[in-house]
Scaffold this motif. Structure first.
Motif, PDB file in Angstrom:
ATOM      1  N   PRO A  13      28.970  50.151  34.113  1.00  0.00           N
ATOM      2  CA  PRO A  13      28.344  48.956  34.525  1.00  0.00           C
ATOM      3  C   PRO A  13      27.938  47.781  33.600  1.00  0.00           C
ATOM      4  O   PRO A  13      28.405  46.598  33.831  1.00  0.00           O
ATOM      5  CB  PRO A  13      27.065  49.279  35.466  1.00  0.00           C
ATOM      6  N   ASP A  14      27.659  48.195  32.313  1.00  0.00           N
ATOM      7  CA  ASP A  14      27.689  47.189  31.516  1.00  0.00           C
ATOM      8  C   ASP A  14      28.920  46.483  30.897  1.00  0.00           C
ATOM      9  O   ASP A  14      28.777  45.592  30.098  1.00  0.00           O
ATOM     10  CB  ASP A  14      26.793  47.695  30.084  1.00  0.00           C
ATOM     11  N   LEU A  15      29.989  47.048  31.314  1.00  0.00           N
ATOM     12  CA  LEU A  15      31.245  46.483  30.882  1.00  0.00           C
ATOM     13  C   LEU A  15      31.986  45.820  32.116  1.00  0.00           C
ATOM     14  O   LEU A  15      33.200  45.640  31.880  1.00  0.00           O
ATOM     15  CB  LEU A  15      32.182  47.507  30.400  1.00  0.00           C
ATOM     16  N   ALA A  16      31.273  45.751  33.248  1.00  0.00           N
ATOM     17  CA  ALA A  16      31.916  45.153  34.313  1.00  0.00           C
ATOM     18  C   ALA A  16      32.671  43.858  34.103  1.00  0.00           C
ATOM     19  O   ALA A  16      33.528  43.522  34.467  1.00  0.00           O
ATOM     20  CB  ALA A  16      30.894  45.201  35.565  1.00  0.00           C
ATOM     21  N   ASP A  17      31.711  42.755  33.556  1.00  0.00           N
ATOM     22  CA  ASP A  17      32.337  41.531  33.040  1.00  0.00           C
ATOM     23  C   ASP A  17      33.617  41.730  32.115  1.00  0.00           C
ATOM     24  O   ASP A  17      34.561  40.940  32.328  1.00  0.00           O
ATOM     25  CB  ASP A  17      31.207  40.642  32.427  1.00  0.00           C
ATOM     26  N   ARG A  18      33.384  42.491  31.225  1.00  0.00           N
ATOM     27  CA  ARG A  18      34.381  42.791  30.198  1.00  0.00           C
ATOM     28  C   ARG A  18      35.715  43.210  30.787  1.00  0.00           C
ATOM     29  O   ARG A  18      36.986  42.766  30.683  1.00  0.00           O
ATOM     30  CB  ARG A  18      34.210  43.627  29.273  1.00  0.00           C
ATOM     31  N   ILE A  19      35.339  44.146  31.877  1.00  0.00           N
ATOM     32  CA  ILE A  19      36.759  44.704  32.740  1.00  0.00           C
ATOM     33  C   ILE A  19      37.445  43.489  33.381  1.00  0.00           C
ATOM     34  O   ILE A  19      38.634  43.200  33.402  1.00  0.00           O
ATOM     35  CB  ILE A  19      36.156  45.734  33.782  1.00  0.00           C
ATOM     36  N   HIS A  20      36.530  42.817  34.144  1.00  0.00           N
ATOM     37  CA  HIS A  20      37.226  41.512  34.799  1.00  0.00           C
ATOM     38  C   HIS A  20      37.861  40.589  33.916  1.00  0.00           C
ATOM     39  O   HIS A  20      38.935  40.109  34.153  1.00  0.00           O
ATOM     40  CB  HIS A  20      35.818  40.883  35.570  1.00  0.00           C
ATOM     41  N   GLU A  21      37.143  40.380  32.694  1.00  0.00           N
ATOM     42  CA  GLU A  21      37.905  39.476  31.665  1.00  0.00           C
ATOM     43  C   GLU A  21      39.219  39.722  31.163  1.00  0.00           C
ATOM     44  O   GLU A  21      40.013  39.145  31.426  1.00  0.00           O
ATOM     45  CB  GLU A  21      36.823  39.153  30.662  1.00  0.00           C
ATOM     46  N   LEU A  22      39.347  40.962  30.903  1.00  0.00           N
ATOM     47  CA  LEU A  22      40.440  41.636  30.285  1.00  0.00           C
ATOM     48  C   LEU A  22      41.721  41.703  31.427  1.00  0.00           C
ATOM     49  O   LEU A  22      42.823  41.448  31.211  1.00  0.00           O
ATOM     50  CB  LEU A  22      40.423  42.767  29.860  1.00  0.00           C
ATOM     51  N   LYS A  23      41.153  41.974  32.597  1.00  0.00           N
ATOM     52  CA  LYS A  23      42.025  42.222  33.653  1.00  0.00           C
ATOM     53  C   LYS A  23      42.680  40.657  34.067  1.00  0.00           C
ATOM     54  O   LYS A  23      43.963  40.582  34.148  1.00  0.00           O
ATOM     55  CB  LYS A  23      41.388  42.548  35.125  1.00  0.00           C
ATOM     56  N   GLN A  24      42.115  39.730  33.731  1.00  0.00           N
ATOM     57  CA  GLN A  24      42.574  38.409  33.895  1.00  0.00           C
ATOM     58  C   GLN A  24      43.356  37.736  32.768  1.00  0.00           C
ATOM     59  O   GLN A  24      44.258  37.180  33.105  1.00  0.00           O
ATOM     60  CB  GLN A  24      41.303  37.397  34.204  1.00  0.00           C
ATOM     61  N   ASP A  25      43.042  38.166  31.413  1.00  0.00           N
ATOM     62  CA  ASP A  25      43.481  37.650  30.382  1.00  0.00           C
ATOM     63  C   ASP A  25      44.710  38.511  29.739  1.00  0.00           C
ATOM     64  O   ASP A  25      45.105  38.207  28.937  1.00  0.00           O
ATOM     65  CB  ASP A  25      42.548  37.443  29.366  1.00  0.00           C
ATOM     66  N   ASN A  26      44.710  39.755  30.140  1.00  0.00           N
ATOM     67  CA  ASN A  26      45.713  40.633  29.426  1.00  0.00           C
ATOM     68  C   ASN A  26      46.643  41.527  30.214  1.00  0.00           C
ATOM     69  O   ASN A  26      46.048  42.329  30.726  1.00  0.00           O
ATOM     70  CB  ASN A  26      44.909  41.770  28.357  1.00  0.00           C
ATOM     71  N   ALA A  27      47.705  41.318  30.274  1.00  0.00           N
ATOM     72  CA  ALA A  27      48.447  41.914  31.324  1.00  0.00           C
ATOM     73  C   ALA A  27      48.965  43.368  30.974  1.00  0.00           C
ATOM     74  O   ALA A  27      48.838  44.188  31.999  1.00  0.00           O
ATOM     75  CB  ALA A  27      50.010  41.403  31.140  1.00  0.00           C
TER      76      ALA A  27
END
Length: 78
Positions: A13-27
């Motif tokens: 849960p502490d990485l949820a924002d990072r998961i979303h960010e990388l999903k958007q920025d890194n194919a």
């Protein structure tokens, strides 16, 4: 509504924002996340006998999920 355990945002849960960010920025990460999600859903369906598979296949799927989760965790925390 069905609940599938081991979703990454729930496990980290502490990485949820990072998961979303990388999903958007890194194919590449987005593809790995999609692969994890698909495999996790398949494991859950096998474990609940919605789509039964052999014990060997189920164990292999769990190992693959674990390896993919480890790889993603490394990318998320890098």
């Amino acid at each position: 509504m069905s609940h599938t355990p081991h979703e990454l945002a729930e496990d980290f849960p502490d990485l949820a924002d990072r998961i979303h960010e990388l999903k958007q920025d890194n194919a590449h990460v987005a593809r790995l996340l999609e692969s994890y999600h698909t495999l996790n859903r398949d494991v859950h369906r096998a474990e609940t006998r919605v789509e039964p598979v052999s014990e060997e296949t189920e164990a292999q799927m769990r190992r693959e999920r674990s390896a993919l989760k480890d790889e993603l965790y490394g990318m998320l925390t890098a």
